[in-house]
Design an enzyme around this catalytic site. Structure first.
Site, PDB file in Angstrom:
ATOM      1  N   GLU A 126      15.137  27.202 -41.440  1.00 30.21           N
ATOM      2  CA  GLU A 126      15.327  28.328 -40.501  1.00 30.21           C
ATOM      3  C   GLU A 126      14.128  28.366 -39.558  1.00 30.21           C
ATOM      4  O   GLU A 126      13.095  27.754 -39.848  1.00 30.21           O
ATOM      5  CB  GLU A 126      15.451  29.637 -41.294  1.00 30.21           C
ATOM      6  N   GLN A 158      -4.899 -16.831 -35.188  1.00 33.82           N
ATOM      7  CA  GLN A 158      -4.954 -16.476 -36.612  1.00 33.82           C
ATOM      8  C   GLN A 158      -5.127 -14.974 -36.828  1.00 33.82           C
ATOM      9  O   GLN A 158      -4.582 -14.413 -37.795  1.00 33.82           O
ATOM     10  CB  GLN A 158      -6.071 -17.240 -37.320  1.00 33.82           C
ATOM     11  N   TYR A 168      23.883  19.690 -43.068  1.00 28.39           N
ATOM     12  CA  TYR A 168      23.128  20.363 -44.135  1.00 28.39           C
ATOM     13  C   TYR A 168      22.220  21.411 -43.487  1.00 28.39           C
ATOM     14  O   TYR A 168      21.380  21.070 -42.646  1.00 28.39           O
ATOM     15  CB  TYR A 168      22.316  19.289 -44.843  1.00 28.39           C
ATOM     16  N   GLU A 198      13.270  16.089 -44.704  1.00 30.03           N
ATOM     17  CA  GLU A 198      13.593  15.920 -46.139  1.00 30.03           C
ATOM     18  C   GLU A 198      12.364  16.287 -46.971  1.00 30.03           C
ATOM     19  O   GLU A 198      12.110  15.698 -48.032  1.00 30.03           O
ATOM     20  CB  GLU A 198      14.018  14.468 -46.456  1.00 30.03           C
ATOM     21  N   LEU A 235      19.517  24.113 -44.199  1.00 29.22           N
ATOM     22  CA  LEU A 235      18.551  24.787 -45.066  1.00 29.22           C
ATOM     23  C   LEU A 235      17.454  25.441 -44.214  1.00 29.22           C
ATOM     24  O   LEU A 235      17.164  26.626 -44.357  1.00 29.22           O
ATOM     25  CB  LEU A 235      17.943  23.761 -46.047  1.00 29.22           C
ATOM     26  N   ARG A 287       0.821  18.268 -57.962  1.00 32.01           N
ATOM     27  CA  ARG A 287       1.155  19.324 -58.931  1.00 32.01           C
ATOM     28  C   ARG A 287       1.488  18.710 -60.292  1.00 32.01           C
ATOM     29  O   ARG A 287       1.022  19.168 -61.326  1.00 32.01           O
ATOM     30  CB  ARG A 287       2.362  20.113 -58.393  1.00 32.01           C
ATOM     31  N   ASN A 327       5.644  14.949 -45.547  1.00 33.09           N
ATOM     32  CA  ASN A 327       4.872  14.096 -46.458  1.00 33.09           C
ATOM     33  C   ASN A 327       3.725  14.869 -47.115  1.00 33.09           C
ATOM     34  O   ASN A 327       3.251  14.468 -48.181  1.00 33.09           O
ATOM     35  CB  ASN A 327       4.395  12.834 -45.725  1.00 33.09           C
ATOM     36  N   GLU A 328       3.334  15.999 -46.511  1.00 32.37           N
ATOM     37  CA  GLU A 328       2.364  16.871 -47.205  1.00 32.37           C
ATOM     38  C   GLU A 328       3.037  17.483 -48.436  1.00 32.37           C
ATOM     39  O   GLU A 328       2.437  17.562 -49.510  1.00 32.37           O
ATOM     40  CB  GLU A 328       1.871  17.997 -46.275  1.00 32.37           C
ATOM     41  N   PHE A 331      16.939  23.326 -36.367  1.00 30.95           N
ATOM     42  CA  PHE A 331      16.810  21.855 -36.463  1.00 30.95           C
ATOM     43  C   PHE A 331      18.004  21.199 -37.148  1.00 30.95           C
ATOM     44  O   PHE A 331      17.814  20.206 -37.873  1.00 30.95           O
ATOM     45  CB  PHE A 331      15.583  21.476 -37.317  1.00 30.95           C
TER      46      PHE A 331
HETATM   47  C1  LIG Z   1      14.866  15.957 -35.872  1.00 31.24           C
HETATM   48  C2  LIG Z   1      14.922  16.889 -37.033  1.00 31.24           C
HETATM   49  C3  LIG Z   1      16.090  16.995 -37.754  1.00 31.24           C
HETATM   50  C4  LIG Z   1      16.175  17.888 -38.836  1.00 31.24           C
HETATM   51  N1  LIG Z   1      17.352  18.034 -39.508  1.00 31.24           N
HETATM   52  C5  LIG Z   1      17.486  19.016 -40.427  1.00 31.24           C
HETATM   53  C6  LIG Z   1      18.759  19.296 -41.023  1.00 31.24           C
HETATM   54  O1  LIG Z   1      19.759  18.634 -40.740  1.00 31.24           O
HETATM   55  N2  LIG Z   1      18.852  20.319 -41.899  1.00 31.24           N
HETATM   56  C7  LIG Z   1      17.770  21.083 -42.246  1.00 31.24           C
HETATM   57  O2  LIG Z   1      17.925  21.998 -43.054  1.00 31.24           O
HETATM   58  N3  LIG Z   1      16.551  20.848 -41.685  1.00 31.24           N
HETATM   59  C8  LIG Z   1      16.388  19.839 -40.795  1.00 31.24           C
HETATM   60  N4  LIG Z   1      15.154  19.600 -40.211  1.00 31.24           N
HETATM   61  C9  LIG Z   1      14.047  20.469 -40.545  1.00 31.24           C
HETATM   62  C10 LIG Z   1      12.956  19.819 -41.368  1.00 31.24           C
HETATM   63  O3  LIG Z   1      13.416  19.639 -42.680  1.00 31.24           O
HETATM   64  C11 LIG Z   1      11.709  20.697 -41.257  1.00 31.24           C
HETATM   65  O4  LIG Z   1      11.203  20.567 -39.941  1.00 31.24           O
HETATM   66  C12 LIG Z   1      10.668  20.342 -42.291  1.00 31.24           C
HETATM   67  O5  LIG Z   1      11.083  20.687 -43.583  1.00 31.24           O
HETATM   68  C13 LIG Z   1       9.320  21.036 -42.025  1.00 31.24           C
HETATM   69  O6  LIG Z   1       9.477  22.403 -41.811  1.00 31.24           O
HETATM   70  P1  LIG Z   1       8.794  23.098 -40.530  1.00 31.24           P
HETATM   71  O7  LIG Z   1       9.183  22.312 -39.338  1.00 31.24           O
HETATM   72  O8  LIG Z   1       9.160  24.536 -40.555  1.00 31.24           O
HETATM   73  O9  LIG Z   1       7.246  22.918 -40.740  1.00 31.24           O
HETATM   74  P2  LIG Z   1       6.285  23.891 -41.595  1.00 31.24           P
HETATM   75  O10 LIG Z   1       6.853  24.145 -42.931  1.00 31.24           O
HETATM   76  O11 LIG Z   1       5.945  25.057 -40.760  1.00 31.24           O
HETATM   77  O12 LIG Z   1       5.010  22.969 -41.755  1.00 31.24           O
HETATM   78  C14 LIG Z   1       4.023  22.790 -40.716  1.00 31.24           C
HETATM   79  C15 LIG Z   1       2.924  21.872 -41.266  1.00 31.24           C
HETATM   80  O13 LIG Z   1       2.293  22.496 -42.397  1.00 31.24           O
HETATM   81  C16 LIG Z   1       2.378  21.650 -43.533  1.00 31.24           C
HETATM   82  N5  LIG Z   1       2.534  22.454 -44.733  1.00 31.24           N
HETATM   83  C17 LIG Z   1       3.382  23.483 -44.958  1.00 31.24           C
HETATM   84  N6  LIG Z   1       3.229  23.982 -46.181  1.00 31.24           N
HETATM   85  C18 LIG Z   1       2.258  23.260 -46.775  1.00 31.24           C
HETATM   86  C19 LIG Z   1       1.609  23.286 -48.049  1.00 31.24           C
HETATM   87  N7  LIG Z   1       1.988  24.135 -48.990  1.00 31.24           N
HETATM   88  N8  LIG Z   1       0.626  22.396 -48.294  1.00 31.24           N
HETATM   89  C20 LIG Z   1       0.252  21.506 -47.365  1.00 31.24           C
HETATM   90  N9  LIG Z   1       0.826  21.419 -46.153  1.00 31.24           N
HETATM   91  C21 LIG Z   1       1.803  22.286 -45.851  1.00 31.24           C
HETATM   92  C22 LIG Z   1       3.599  20.781 -43.274  1.00 31.24           C
HETATM   93  O14 LIG Z   1       3.570  19.595 -44.032  1.00 31.24           O
HETATM   94  C23 LIG Z   1       3.496  20.543 -41.784  1.00 31.24           C
HETATM   95  O15 LIG Z   1       2.586  19.513 -41.527  1.00 31.24           O
HETATM   96  C24 LIG Z   1      15.043  18.671 -39.186  1.00 31.24           C
HETATM   97  C25 LIG Z   1      13.846  18.524 -38.459  1.00 31.24           C
HETATM   98  C26 LIG Z   1      13.767  17.646 -37.401  1.00 31.24           C
HETATM   99  C27 LIG Z   1      12.480  17.546 -36.635  1.00 31.24           C
END
Ligand SMILES: Cc1cc2nc3c(=O)[nH]c(=O)nc-3n(C[C@H](O)[C@H](O)[C@H](O)COP(=O)(O)OP(=O)(O)OC[C@H]3O[C@@H](n4cnc5c(N)ncnc54)[C@H](O)[C@@H]3O)c2cc1C
Length: 381
Positions: free
Chosen positions: A126, A277, A122, A362, A124, A374, A365-366, A155
């Site tokens: 970048e 305990q 999958y 996926e 998605l 929301r 958690n933020e 990733f």
């Molecule tokens: C081991 C691994 C496997 C993965 N596999 C896949 C895969 O198979 N396919 C795929 O498409 N992706 C995959 N991912 C990507 C993953 O889905 C993303 O890393 C994730 O969605 C977070 O995106 P980012 O790393 O760009 O973090 P960012 O979006 O840059 O976020 C950085 C921090 O800011 C916080 N943040 C961002 N926006 C907000 C907001 N609006 N409000 C509050 N907090 C916010 C985030 O929660 C995080 O703590 C994988 C990632 C890992 C580490």
């Protein structure tokens, strides 16, 4: 309201658990060290119907409910969360093809994907867009023969390993409605991969960038309708979040089970650890937390199965709660093992490392909290 699993659900859980104990757990550390899962494992899981758990029976899938599927991921994760989570991604892609693909695409792709002769990834995320996935920049340009994709996905679980990739790319204007979904088979000209990512956990499954350089695919590889790709990608995620939560739950349960045994054996100050305990109370806390997580997860899955209007919120809440609980429990299990918990031989440190990423992917958690908040604010009016 009935909280008891049916006989069929018990059988599904037991089947997955037994398979995991026999065919995955004994090899999990080796696969982690080698950084890959043997391809021969997947057809064995496919033979059990695990390649298309909630793909419709009319399409050749197992036609299970989301709740049933979480039982499979919970059980398999007791053997190795990294393997189970990879299976979840494959299932998410298979479901997207079943739900949104043309009859021709379903007939062409699903038989081998469901038997797991082929595995799907999958794409998605970048390098410049993760949480803000709709900002993705990979371009899809339509030509006379089909589509040409240019851009980089980051990733990607199974990058350079899988047989085909479900890729979200921009075929239109900025924003979610300009995104379409495509199927890109391995070997297409212009498809290449980055180096193997060196990760904290999930080390058994290879993670790489997936790169498209004017990568040509036939028109028939557009998944569903042009401009609907982001919706399809999000539709897969509610279920994906449940699966990942189930992976945390199963692995944390395995850590607790191991800790219960260990505490009966390990002696300190003239008695076994389970006589203290203070430590018994920590076991009780872990049991309470895991049971709460399990019920919450099943309720969210039940809502998704029934198409409840608040299913997305419940999937988000369950994903955040269960993945955080799973990591907390696994970490507490490591602590109760003392120094031995830190050693690979005892299996706990791998669980701690593997589960950590479940709070990140996926949807972080933020982002789960953002979905919940929301909707709360919207409902307040
Ligand atoms: C081991 C691994 C496997 C993965 N596999 C896949 C895969 O198979 N396919 C795929 O498409 N992706 C995959 N991912 C990507 C993953 O889905 C993303 O890393 C994730 O969605 C977070 O995106 P980012 O790393 O760009 O973090 P960012 O979006 O840059 O976020 C950085 C921090 O800011 C916080 N943040 C961002 N926006 C907000 C907001 N609006 N409000 C509050 N907090 C916010 C985030 O929660 C995080 O703590 C994988 C990632 C890992 C580490």
């Amino acid at each position: 309201m009935d909280f008891a699993p049916s006989e069929e659900q018990r059988a599904i859980f037991d089947l997955a658990r037994e398979f995991g104990a026999e065919h995955i757990a004994p090899h999990a550390r080796t696969w982690e060290a080698e950084g890959t899962i043997p391809r021969t494992l997947w057809p064995e899981l496919g033979a059990l119907g695990f390649g298309g758990l909630y793909v419709r029976e009319s399409s050749g899938g197992s036609g299970l409910s989301r709740l049933d599927a979480t039982l499979v991921f919970e059980a398999l994760s007791m053997a190795c969360p990294s393997v189970a989570a990879f299976l979840s991604i494959h299932n998410m892609c298979a479901k997207m093809i079943d739900a949104f693909g043309s009859e021709e695409m379903r007939a062409r792709v699903l038989p081998e994907a469901l038997s797991m002769q082929t595995v799907l990834s999958y794409c998605l995320t970048e390098p410049g867009s993760g949480s803000d996935a709709a900002a993705l920049k990979t371009r899809a340009v339509r030509g006379a023969e089909g589509w040409a994709l240019t851009g980089t996905k980051a990733f990607i679980s199974g990058g350079g390993y899988s047989d085909a990739y479900v890729v979200m790319a921009r075929s239109g204007a900025a924003g979610p409605k300009g995104i379409s979904a495509f199927l890109v088979e391995d070997g297409r000209p212009g498809l290449s991969f980055g180096g193997l990512e060196d990760k904290m956990g999930w080390r058994a499954q290879p993670t790489r960038q997936v790169q498209f350089d004017n990568c040509a695919i036939p028109a028939a590889n557009l998944l569903g309708e042009e401009g609907h790709g982001f919706r399809y990608a999000m539709a897969g995620l509610d279920g994906g979040r449940l699966n990942i939560a189930a992976c945390s739950l199963g692995a944390a349960q395995a850590a607790l089970d191991a800790t219960l045994s260990y505490m009966g054996e390990r002696q300190a100050f003239g008695q076994s650890l389970d006589r203290f305990q203070a430590l018994q109370f920590r076991l009780a806390d872990m049991e309470i937390e895991l049971q709460a997580a399990r019920i919450f997860l099943r309720q969210a899955a039940w809502k998704l199965d029934r198409g409840a209007t608040d299913a997305t919120r419940f999937c988000a809440m369950a994903k955040a709660f269960v993945t955080e609980t799973g990591s907390k429990v696994a970490d507490a299990c490591l602590q109760l093992h003392g120094g031995y918990g830190y050693l690979a031989d005892y299996g706990i440190e791998k669980i701690v490392r593997d589960l950590r990423v479940h709070q990140i992917l996926e949807g972080t958690n933020e982002i789960m909290r953002l979905i919940v908040a929301r909707q709360l604010l919207e409902a307040r009016g």
